[in-house]
Enzyme design. Structure first.
Site, PDB file in Angstrom:
ATOM      1  N   ASN A  10       0.880  -1.163   0.000  1.00 42.64           N
ATOM      2  CA  ASN A  10       0.000   0.000   0.000  1.00 42.64           C
ATOM      3  C   ASN A  10       0.922   1.218   0.000  1.00 42.64           C
ATOM      4  OD1 ASN A  10      -1.786   2.053   0.476  1.00 42.64           O
ATOM      5  ND2 ASN A  10      -2.411   1.367   2.521  1.00 42.64           N
ATOM      6  N   TRP A  11       1.072   1.785  -1.190  1.00 45.65           N
ATOM      7  CA  TRP A  11       2.044   2.885  -1.326  1.00 45.65           C
ATOM      8  C   TRP A  11       1.514   4.183  -0.722  1.00 45.65           C
ATOM      9  CZ3 TRP A  11       4.789   2.492  -6.805  1.00 45.65           C
ATOM     10  CH2 TRP A  11       5.402   1.234  -6.919  1.00 45.65           C
ATOM     11  N   GLU A  97      -7.192   5.008   7.325  1.00 47.56           N
ATOM     12  CA  GLU A  97      -6.882   6.416   7.022  1.00 47.56           C
ATOM     13  C   GLU A  97      -8.016   7.061   6.245  1.00 47.56           C
ATOM     14  OE1 GLU A  97      -3.061   5.620   5.243  1.00 47.56           O
ATOM     15  OE2 GLU A  97      -2.305   5.054   7.212  1.00 47.56           O
ATOM     16  N   GLY A 173       1.900   2.225  10.802  1.00 48.91           N
ATOM     17  CA  GLY A 173       2.893   3.290  10.686  1.00 48.91           C
ATOM     18  C   GLY A 173       3.551   3.674  12.000  1.00 48.91           C
ATOM     19  N   GLY A 234       2.549  -1.130   4.308  1.00 45.29           N
ATOM     20  CA  GLY A 234       2.707   0.291   4.003  1.00 45.29           C
ATOM     21  C   GLY A 234       4.172   0.637   3.823  1.00 45.29           C
ATOM     22  N   GLY A 235       4.780   1.178   4.886  1.00 51.19           N
ATOM     23  CA  GLY A 235       6.160   1.678   4.813  1.00 51.19           C
ATOM     24  C   GLY A 235       7.140   0.728   4.152  1.00 51.19           C
TER      25      GLY A 235
HETATM   26  P1  PGA Z   1       2.397   0.205   7.692  1.00 51.48           P
HETATM   27  O1  PGA Z   1       0.992   0.470   6.952  1.00 51.48           O
HETATM   28  O2  PGA Z   1       2.926  -1.091   7.144  1.00 51.48           O
HETATM   29  O3  PGA Z   1       3.243   1.390   7.295  1.00 51.48           O
HETATM   30  O4  PGA Z   1       2.121   0.137   9.152  1.00 51.48           O
HETATM   31  C1  PGA Z   1       0.104  -0.589   6.703  1.00 51.48           C
HETATM   32  C2  PGA Z   1      -1.148  -0.049   6.080  1.00 51.48           C
HETATM   33  O5  PGA Z   1      -1.594   1.045   6.479  1.00 51.48           O
HETATM   34  O6  PGA Z   1      -1.735  -0.680   5.180  1.00 51.48           O
END
Ligand code: PGA
Length: 249
Positions: A10-11, A97, A173, A234-235
Site C-alpha cells: 500500500n504505497w 486512514e 505506521g 505500508g512503509g
Molecule cells: P504500515 O501500513 O505497514 O506502514 O504500518 C500498513 C497499512 O496502512 O496498510
C-alpha cells in the site's frame, strides 16, 4: 484447503508517477513470482505508468480507493470502469486512514465492495480496532460488526474471492506490530464470522491479511500463522526489503 498467500504493498500518498515507475522497476526484479500473489496498490495517478512498468510480470496493480457510482457529477472521484480500463485488478477499500480523514463509513465501504465486485475488481477490505477499543476488550465485537456490514448483499461466491486485511490502527505506521498471536486471534475470529454469515467453504476460501508495521523482520512469524494469508504493507512496501516479506526467511 491451501490458500495462496497474497502480499500487497500500500504505497499510500507516496511517489510521483516517475518515482513510481522507478520503484516498480526496482521491485519487479525482486518479487516477480507465482508462488504468492504480489500486488502494488498505488496512487491513482501512478496506476497507468505502473501497470505499464510491470507488464510481462506476474505482479498485479491495485488502486487505493474507488467510487461506488458508474459515472457522473462526482468531481475528483474515480469510477470502477476507469480502474478496469487502466488495468487494475485489486482495490483497497475502507482503509482506516480513509475512514479517519475522508469520512468513510461501514455503509460506504459496503457500497464500494459491491461496486468493485460487480466489475470483477478484487476488494481488499480493511478492518481494525483503535487502541482504546483494544484496551476496552471490545475489539473482536467491533471487527465482527465491520465485517458484517461490509459484506451486506455480497453473495457467498463473491465473498470467496475477497481479501480482508486486519489492520489494528495502533500498529499502522507506528513501528508497533501486533504479535503473531494477537494477529492470529483476530484473523481467526474474522474467519469464524465469515463462517457464521456464509458457510465453512466460504470461510476456508477467503484470504485474510495482516497489516500494521509488517516488515522483513516480523513477516515470517506472522505469515506462519494458520489464519494469516498474507500482508498489507505500508512503509516497508516502498523499499527493496519488500522482497523479504514476499519471500520471508
Ligand atoms: P504500515 O501500513 O505497514 O506502514 O504500518 C500498513 C497499512 O496502512 O496498510
Amino acid at each position: 484447503m491451501a490458500r495462496k498467500k497474497i502480499i500487497a504493498g500500500n504505497w499510500k500518498m507516496n511517489k510521483t508517477p516517475s518515482e513510481a515507475v522507478a520503484l516498480a522497476n526496482e521491485l519487479k526484479a525482486l518479487v516477480d513470482t507465482d508462488e504468492v500473489d504480489v500486488v502494488f496498490c498505488v496512487p491513482a495517478i501512478d496506476i497507468i505508468p505502473v501497470v505499464d512498468a510491470v507488464k510481462g510480470t506476474k505482479i498485479s496493480v491495485g488502486a487505493e480507493n474507488l467510487y461506488f457510482e458508474e459515472s457522473g457529477a462526482y468531481t475528483g472521484e474515480i469510477s470502477p470502469n476507469m480502474l478496469v480500463d487502466a488495468g487494475v485488478k485489486y482495490v483497497i477499500i475502507g482503509h482506516s486512514e480513509r475512514r479517519e480523514y475522508f469520512a468513510e463509513t461501514d455503509e460506504t465501504v459496503n457500497k464500494k465492495i459491491l461496486k468493485a465486485l460487480e466489475h470483477n475488481i478484487t476488494p481488499i477490505i480493511c478492518c481494525g480496532e483503535s487502541l482504546t477499543q483494544r484496551k476496552q476488550g471490545v475489539y473482536i465485537d467491533w471487527i465482527r460488526m465491520q465485517i458484517k456490514i461490509a459484506f451486506q448483499n455480497v453473495t457467498a461466491d463473491q465473498a470467496k474471492t475477497c481479501v480482508i486485511a486486519y489492520e489494528p490502527i495502533w500498529a499502522i505506521g507506528t513501528g508497533e506490530t501486533a504479535t503473531a498471536d494477537q494477529a492470529e486471534e483476530v484473523c481467526l475470529a474474522i474467519r469464524e464470522c465469515i463462517k457464521e454469515v456464509y458457510d465453512e467453504a466460504t470461510a476456508d476460501a477467503i484470504r485474510i491479511q495482516y497489516g500494521g508495521s509488517m516488515n522483513a523482520g516480523n513477516a515470517k512469524e506472522l505469515l506462519a500463522k494458520p489464519d494469516i494469508d498474507g500482508g498489507l504493507i505500508g512503509g516497508a512496501s516502498l523499499k527493496p526489503d519488500f522482497k523479504d516479506i514476499v519471500f520471508p526467511n
